[in-house]
Design a protein around this motif. Structure first.
Motif, PDB file in Angstrom:
ATOM      1  N   ARG A 355      12.946   4.290  -3.696  1.00 19.09           N
ATOM      2  CA  ARG A 355      13.042   5.522  -4.833  1.00 19.09           C
ATOM      3  C   ARG A 355      12.834   7.121  -4.879  1.00 19.09           C
ATOM      4  N   VAL A 356      11.588   7.175  -3.577  1.00 17.65           N
ATOM      5  CA  VAL A 356      11.703   8.959  -2.944  1.00 17.65           C
ATOM      6  C   VAL A 356      13.180   8.728  -2.532  1.00 17.65           C
ATOM      7  N   LEU A 357      13.677   7.721  -1.469  1.00 18.42           N
ATOM      8  CA  LEU A 357      14.929   8.225  -0.604  1.00 18.42           C
ATOM      9  C   LEU A 357      16.583   7.851  -2.382  1.00 18.42           C
ATOM     10  N   SER A 358      16.047   7.410  -3.158  1.00 21.49           N
ATOM     11  CA  SER A 358      16.866   7.470  -4.066  1.00 21.49           C
ATOM     12  C   SER A 358      16.770   8.812  -4.620  1.00 21.49           C
ATOM     13  N   TYR A 359      15.703   9.788  -4.433  1.00 21.01           N
ATOM     14  CA  TYR A 359      15.480  11.284  -5.709  1.00 21.01           C
ATOM     15  C   TYR A 359      16.543  12.111  -4.646  1.00 21.01           C
ATOM     16  N   TYR A 362      20.065   9.054  -1.461  1.00 26.91           N
ATOM     17  CA  TYR A 362      20.153   7.540  -0.549  1.00 26.91           C
ATOM     18  C   TYR A 362      19.347   6.281  -1.230  1.00 26.91           C
ATOM     19  N   GLU A 363      20.991   6.318  -1.353  1.00 29.32           N
ATOM     20  CA  GLU A 363      20.760   4.201  -2.542  1.00 29.32           C
ATOM     21  C   GLU A 363      20.577   3.254  -1.458  1.00 29.32           C
ATOM     22  N   ARG A 364      19.704   2.321  -2.333  1.00 25.25           N
ATOM     23  CA  ARG A 364      19.054   1.445  -0.697  1.00 25.25           C
ATOM     24  C   ARG A 364      20.016   0.941  -0.271  1.00 25.25           C
ATOM     25  N   ALA A 365      21.733   0.199  -1.008  1.00 20.96           N
ATOM     26  CA  ALA A 365      22.532  -0.742  -0.620  1.00 20.96           C
ATOM     27  C   ALA A 365      23.056  -0.194   0.372  1.00 20.96           C
ATOM     28  N   GLY A 370      24.681   1.016   6.058  1.00 18.34           N
ATOM     29  CA  GLY A 370      24.820   1.927   7.060  1.00 18.34           C
ATOM     30  C   GLY A 370      24.101   1.375   8.295  1.00 18.34           C
ATOM     31  N   ILE A 371      22.621   0.558   7.946  1.00 18.21           N
ATOM     32  CA  ILE A 371      21.927   0.110   9.534  1.00 18.21           C
ATOM     33  C   ILE A 371      22.705  -0.949  10.357  1.00 18.21           C
ATOM     34  N   TRP A 372      23.107  -1.973   8.801  1.00 12.45           N
ATOM     35  CA  TRP A 372      23.428  -2.815   9.550  1.00 12.45           C
ATOM     36  C   TRP A 372      25.243  -3.187  10.312  1.00 12.45           C
ATOM     37  N   LYS A 373      25.732  -1.716   9.840  1.00 10.95           N
ATOM     38  CA  LYS A 373      27.007  -1.437  10.581  1.00 10.95           C
ATOM     39  C   LYS A 373      26.597  -1.134  11.847  1.00 10.95           C
ATOM     40  N   LEU A 400      12.246  -0.652   2.508  1.00  9.12           N
ATOM     41  CA  LEU A 400      12.117  -0.016   1.102  1.00  9.12           C
ATOM     42  C   LEU A 400      11.519  -0.109   0.435  1.00  9.12           C
ATOM     43  N   SER A 401      11.232  -1.472   0.064  1.00  8.59           N
ATOM     44  CA  SER A 401      10.463  -1.699  -1.289  1.00  8.59           C
ATOM     45  C   SER A 401       8.891  -1.764  -0.897  1.00  8.59           C
ATOM     46  N   HIS A 402       8.411  -0.846   0.046  1.00 11.88           N
ATOM     47  CA  HIS A 402       6.733  -0.528  -0.294  1.00 11.88           C
ATOM     48  C   HIS A 402       7.092   0.348  -0.071  1.00 11.88           C
ATOM     49  N   TYR A 403       5.517   0.896  -0.485  1.00  9.34           N
ATOM     50  CA  TYR A 403       4.515   1.991  -0.883  1.00  9.34           C
ATOM     51  C   TYR A 403       5.044   3.261   0.241  1.00  9.34           C
ATOM     52  N   THR A 404       4.925   4.251   0.094  1.00 12.50           N
ATOM     53  CA  THR A 404       5.310   5.707   1.343  1.00 12.50           C
ATOM     54  C   THR A 404       4.230   5.423   2.434  1.00 12.50           C
TER      55      THR A 404
END
Ligand SMILES: Cc1ncc(COP(=O)(O)O)c(C=O)c1O
Length: 408
Positions: A355-359, A362-365, A370-373, A400-404
């Motif tokens: 969520r924080v990254l989406s602000y 940067y979206e999860r997918a 990117g990491i997978w590539k 990514l789905s955890h607390y910061t």
């Protein structure tokens, strides 16, 4: 204001003017400022009233302070009046002015924000570790082959008494400096330097024990206290949860909520888990002054040790920011009934990493792709095995789905 009245008169809307409002600022620490403002506003109200404008409400705005440090003074983090005194002064002054000007008393309105909300919220956070801890449990045994400075430091350490602590402190400082100079010139081995440093801190610790028996700590030893204090690392972000501590040096009452039947034996400052060197608290409330340390219990990793940061209900959550991408903390809504029984009404989970990254757009997918590539490339080049790559990708996905903040 007079121009506004003219406009309203011209539009036959003067009856719409019902409230006179002012706001002199937040956290007004001195009652005299409030009294002056009330007298001025009271006069303006009365003169308006006498001129035929039917103002019915006098709104005093906010500004009512919060006594964060408990000192009851006009110091920034305190206030030299009580809420009762505030109310008395408002009512008395307005009434006196109205009687003097022979106008009806207005209905008083206040918009105190801080004084109403500061108390509703407490930040509770766990101590994670003690950083830069000076190892006082390491004993130094001399083989006899050490550099003479190490021997001198050993003698200073052994010889500290209540009577000679000043002299011992001066000697210890001098030998430590000598040790460092000799080391930099290549005359002292790494082992000797380590022994010397431990002996220096051991001597300081002994001096500090003697200092504890003095009524007042002499100025020259204040630095020693500072150097011997521990830095407790707490699972929070100053910038997210107590930003005013960083921004305007506001003090908050901070205290441990564990082991309260035990006298705290350590003195500490606090560091948060952001990587910003300003993410720390080094000023604490004190009745007469500002304390540079907080008395805390010795930290044991096997036991939970939580601190409470009180009176953070006014403005801290809204002012708090995402510095270093630490998000909002978990919130627990607690109700206290008349018998002081507490009940948890709701639990609002804090923000997750994604969520924080989406602000930050940067979206999860997108991140996972990117990491997978990159992992794919590494697998193709035989730098990472397929199974390892999958496990790394999975770790990111879970994180990514955890607390910061850090979780057990
Ligand atoms: C117009 C007005 N009223 C009331 C308040 C609340 O102030 P306080 O929290 O200091 O009571 C503010 C805050 O800035 C304000 O601007």
């Amino acid at each position: 204001m007079l121009a506004a009245i003219e406009i309203l008169k011209a539009k036959r809307m003067l009856d719409c003017l019902v409230m006179l409002h002012f706001h002199i600022g937040s956290q007004i620490t001195d009652i005299r400022k409030i009294k002056d403002a009330i007298r001025e506003a009271g006069r303006v109200y009365a003169k308006l009233s006498r001129s035929g404008v039917e103002v019915r409400y006098l709104n005093l705005g906010g500004g009512l302070g919060v006594d964060y440090d408990g000192s009851k003074t006009s110091f920034d983090s305190s206030m030299n009046y009580t809420v009762q005194e505030y109310a008395n002064d408002v009512v008395y002054n307005i009434k006196t002015i109205c009687e003097d000007e022979k106008v009806p008393v207005p209905t008083l309105v206040t918009e105190s924000g801080r004084a109403v909300t500061a108390y509703h919220s407490v930040l509770v956070s766990n101590v994670l570790d003690v950083a830069d801890k000076i190892e006082q449990d390491k004993t130094v045994t001399l083989s006899g082959d050490e550099n003479h400075v190490v021997r001198e430091l050993y003698d200073v350490y052994k010889g500290v008494t209540a009577k000679n602590m000043r002299e011992s402190y001066h000697d210890a400082l001098q030998y430590k400096e000598e040790l460092f100079t000799l080391f930099n010139l290549g005359y002292v081995s790494l082992e000797d330097r380590s022994k010397g440093e431990i002996l220096f801190w051991d001597a300081c610790d002994r001096i500090r024990r003697h200092l504890k028996n003095l009524k007042e700590i002499p100025e020259e030893f204040e630095d020693l206290e500072r150097q011997l204090s521990d830095k407790y690392v707490v699972n929070f972000s100053v910038f997210q949860s107590v930003p005013d501590s960083w921004a305007i040096d506001q003090l908050f009452p901070i205290l441990p909520i564990h082991r309260l039947r035990e006298k705290p034996g350590e003195i500490a400052t606090l560091a948060d888990i952001t990587c910003d060197s300003d993410g720390k608290i080094e000023k604490f409330i004190d009745l007469r002054d500002i304390k540079e340390f907080l008395p805390l219990h010795s930290f044991k990793r096997s036991q939970p040790y939580y601190l409470a940061f009180c009176l953070v209900g006014a403005y801290q959550d809204v002012l708090g920011d995402l510095h270093n991408l630490f998000g909002e903390a978990h919130e627990v809504l607690v109700a206290v009934d008349e018998e002081n029984r507490t009940r948890i009404l709701d639990l609002l989970p804090g923000e997750t990493c994604e969520r924080v990254l989406s602000y930050m757009n940067y979206e999860r997918a997108e991140i996972l792709e990117g990491i997978w590539k990159q992992l794919r490339k590494a697998v193709d080049k035989d730098k990472v095995r397929e199974a390892e790559a999958k496990s790394i990708a999975k770790d990111f996905e879970v994180a990514l789905s955890h607390y910061t903040y850090l979780e057990e």
